[in-house]
Design an enzyme around this catalytic site. Structure first.
Site, mmCIF file in Angstrom:
data_model
loop_
_atom_site.group_PDB
_atom_site.id
_atom_site.type_symbol
_atom_site.label_atom_id
_atom_site.label_comp_id
_atom_site.label_asym_id
_atom_site.label_seq_id
_atom_site.Cartn_x
_atom_site.Cartn_y
_atom_site.Cartn_z
ATOM 1 N N ASP A 1 -2.971 -1.566 9.141
ATOM 2 C CA ASP A 1 -3.001 -1.602 7.669
ATOM 3 C C ASP A 1 -3.454 -2.950 7.112
ATOM 4 O O ASP A 1 -3.538 -3.113 5.887
ATOM 5 C CB ASP A 1 -1.600 -1.333 7.099
ATOM 6 C CG ASP A 1 -1.085 0.049 7.436
ATOM 7 O OD1 ASP A 1 -1.897 0.980 7.554
ATOM 8 O OD2 ASP A 1 0.149 0.188 7.563
ATOM 9 N N LYS B 1 0.839 -1.208 0.000
ATOM 10 C CA LYS B 1 0.000 0.000 0.000
ATOM 11 C C LYS B 1 0.861 1.239 0.000
ATOM 12 O O LYS B 1 2.006 1.233 0.494
ATOM 13 C CB LYS B 1 -0.961 0.029 1.187
ATOM 14 C CG LYS B 1 -0.321 0.184 2.585
ATOM 15 C CD LYS B 1 -0.045 1.620 3.018
ATOM 16 C CE LYS B 1 0.822 1.643 4.263
ATOM 17 N NZ LYS B 1 1.546 2.843 4.544
ATOM 18 N N GLY C 1 4.362 -4.013 4.068
ATOM 19 C CA GLY C 1 4.729 -5.360 3.626
ATOM 20 C C GLY C 1 4.336 -6.429 4.639
ATOM 21 O O GLY C 1 3.855 -7.496 4.265
ATOM 22 N N ALA D 1 10.008 -3.039 6.281
ATOM 23 C CA ALA D 1 10.115 -1.786 7.067
ATOM 24 C C ALA D 1 10.274 -0.568 6.164
ATOM 25 O O ALA D 1 11.044 0.346 6.449
ATOM 26 C CB ALA D 1 11.271 -1.861 8.076
HETATM 27 O O1 C5P Z 1 -1.053 -1.064 13.764
HETATM 28 P P1 C5P Z 1 0.404 -1.297 13.531
HETATM 29 O O2 C5P Z 1 0.908 -2.526 14.239
HETATM 30 O O3 C5P Z 1 0.793 -1.273 12.106
HETATM 31 O O4 C5P Z 1 1.133 -0.069 14.211
HETATM 32 C C1 C5P Z 1 2.517 -0.056 14.448
HETATM 33 C C2 C5P Z 1 2.854 1.130 15.342
HETATM 34 O O5 C5P Z 1 2.657 2.354 14.640
HETATM 35 C C3 C5P Z 1 1.979 1.257 16.582
HETATM 36 O O6 C5P Z 1 2.496 0.507 17.645
HETATM 37 C C4 C5P Z 1 2.058 2.756 16.864
HETATM 38 O O7 C5P Z 1 3.278 3.080 17.497
HETATM 39 C C5 C5P Z 1 2.116 3.348 15.465
HETATM 40 N N1 C5P Z 1 0.776 3.745 14.961
HETATM 41 C C6 C5P Z 1 0.159 4.861 15.510
HETATM 42 N N2 C5P Z 1 -1.076 5.236 15.044
HETATM 43 C C7 C5P Z 1 -1.679 4.545 14.053
HETATM 44 C C8 C5P Z 1 -1.055 3.419 13.491
HETATM 45 C C9 C5P Z 1 0.180 3.045 13.960
HETATM 46 O O8 C5P Z 1 0.689 5.517 16.401
HETATM 47 N N3 C5P Z 1 -2.878 4.934 13.626
#
Ligand code: C5P
Length: 301
Positions: free
Chosen positions: A144, A11, A109, A104
Site C-alpha cells: 500500500d 487509504k 497507517g 493496525a
Molecule cells: O505488503 P504488506 O507488507 O502490506 O503486506 C502485509 C501482509 O499482508 C503480507 O505479508 C501478506 O500476508 C498479506 N498480503 C497478501 N496479499 C497482498 C497484500 C498483502 O497476502 N496483495
C-alpha cells in the site's frame, strides 16, 4: 536544511478484489483505493544516528508501533539511503512520526509513514529521486506504500503496489468507525485462504460501474458498487463488527463495509449532516470520525 515534514493520508479500499495466493505469499489484487482526510506526519532531521520516535494525535493508541529497525518509516529512510549511493552518501536522520491514522486498522497507517518518510528524506537530502524510482522503492516497502505517495483515487493491481490514478469528480463523505484493538493483515488473508481452500479463484477485477461512479460523482452509484472480498474473513475473526455494520445501514448510510483487512468500518454518506446522523448511531461501538475523499497523496508541508 534543518528538517522536513511530510503529511500522508489514510487509504480505504472502495473495492478490494482478492484473487489467488501467489508463489511469493501475496495475493493477486484488483483494488480501487481512495485516500481520505486522516493524516499522519513524518519529520526527518539530520542526526548522527538513525532513530525513530512516535506520538499519537487525538487519542490514537501508538503502543503497537515498533520503534526498532522494523519500523516502516525507518526502513523507508534506510532504503532510500541505500538507493542514493554507498554508505556515507547521505547523513543519518532522526524521524518523528505524528500518528493521525489508527494503528493496525485497515487504513494503511504504517504505509503512510513509509511514504511520508521516503518523500521527507528525498527532500532533506536533496536527492530529487525520479517519481518512478520512488514508487518502485515504495512498492518494495509494502503493497500500500505507493498509493500513499499518489493519493486521490486509484486502481491497484499486482499485490496492490501497481497504482494508476482514476478520475474522481466526487466529494465523498465517510463515517469512519475505528476500534482500540487492531487486526493482523496476514491473519485476515490467512482466514481468506481457509474460506477459499477448495475454490479456484478467478483473477480479480474492479467493477466498471465503480469507475463510472467515481467519474460522475454519483453517491448512490458508488454505494451500489463498493465491496471487499476480505470482509467475510474479517467478520469471522471479529464477529463483533457485524452489528455496527448493520446499525450504520439502519441509520441510513448508503453503504457499510470493512476497510481493507479491518477492523475499521466505513459508512458512505451524502454530506456532513447525513454523516452526523449516521455517526450518532455508531458512537457506542468505537471511535467515530468523519473523513472526506479523495485526499491528496504525500506532500511536503
Ligand atoms: O505488503 P504488506 O507488507 O502490506 O503486506 C502485509 C501482509 O499482508 C503480507 O505479508 C501478506 O500476508 C498479506 N498480503 C497478501 N496479499 C497482498 C497484500 C498483502 O497476502 N496483495
Amino acid at each position: 536544511m534543518s528538517d522536513v515534514t511530510v503529511r500522508a493520508p489514510a487509504k480505504i479500499n472502495l473495492h478490494l478484489g482478492v484473487g489467488p495466493l501467489r508463489p511469493d505469499g501475496f495475493h493477486a489484487l484488483a483494488t480501487a483505493y481512495q485516500a481520505v482526510s486522516l493524516f499522519s506526519t513524518v519529520t526527518a532531521r539530520p542526526a548522527t544516528q538513525w532513530s525513530v520516535a512516535c506520538d499519537g494525535q487525538a487519542g490514537i493508541d501508538i503502543s503497537g508501533v515498533p520503534l526498532d529497525e522494523s519500523n516502516l518509516a525507518l526502513r523507508a529512510a534506510r532504503l532510500l539511503a541505500e538507493h542514493a549511493g554507498p554508505a556515507g552518501t547521505v547523513q543519518p536522520v532522526s524521524l518523528h512520526i505524528g500518528k493521525g491514522i489508527p494503528v493496525a486498522g485497515g487504513l494503511a497507517g504504517g504505509s503512510a509513514d513509509g511514504a511520508a518518510a521516503l518523500l521527507a528524506c528525498d527532500t532533506l537530502w536533496e536527492l530529487g529521486t525520479p517519481r518512478d524510482e520512488l514508487l518502485t522503492l515504495a512498492g518494495e516497502l509494502g503493497s500500500d506504500v505507493p498509493f500513499a505517495l499518489v493519493g486521490g483515487s486509484a486502481s491497484g493491481h499486482g499485490r496492490g503496489e501497481l497504482v494508476t490514478p482514476l478520475e474522481d469528480n466526487g466529494a465523498w463523505t465517510w463515517v469512519v468507525l475505528t476500534f482500540g484493538e487492531g487486526m493482523s493483515t496476514p491473519a485476515v488473508y490467512g482466514e481468506y485462504d481457509v474460506l477459499h481452500a477448495d475454490i479456484q479463484l478467478p483473477d480479480p477485477e474492479i467493477p466498471s460501474r465503480l469507475v463510472e461512479a467515481l467519474r460522475t460523482g454519483d453517491v448512490a452509484a458508488l454505494a451500489g458498487s463498493v465491496g471487499n472480498d476480505l470482509q467475510p474473513a474479517s467478520l469471522r475473526l471479529r464477529p463483533a463488527l457485524v452489528e455496527p455494520l448493520r446499525s450504520g445501514l439502519d441509520a441510513t448510510a448508503y453503504a457499510a463495509l470493512v476497510s481493507g483487512s479491518g477492523p475499521t468500518c466505513l459508512f458512505l454518506c451524502e454530506d456532513d449532516d447525513h454523516a452526523e446522523h449516521v455517526a450518532a448511531a455508531l458512537s457506542a461501538y468505537g471511535q467515530v470520525t468523519v473523513a472526506r475523499g479523495p485526499a491528496p497523496g504525500a506532500e511536503v508541508l
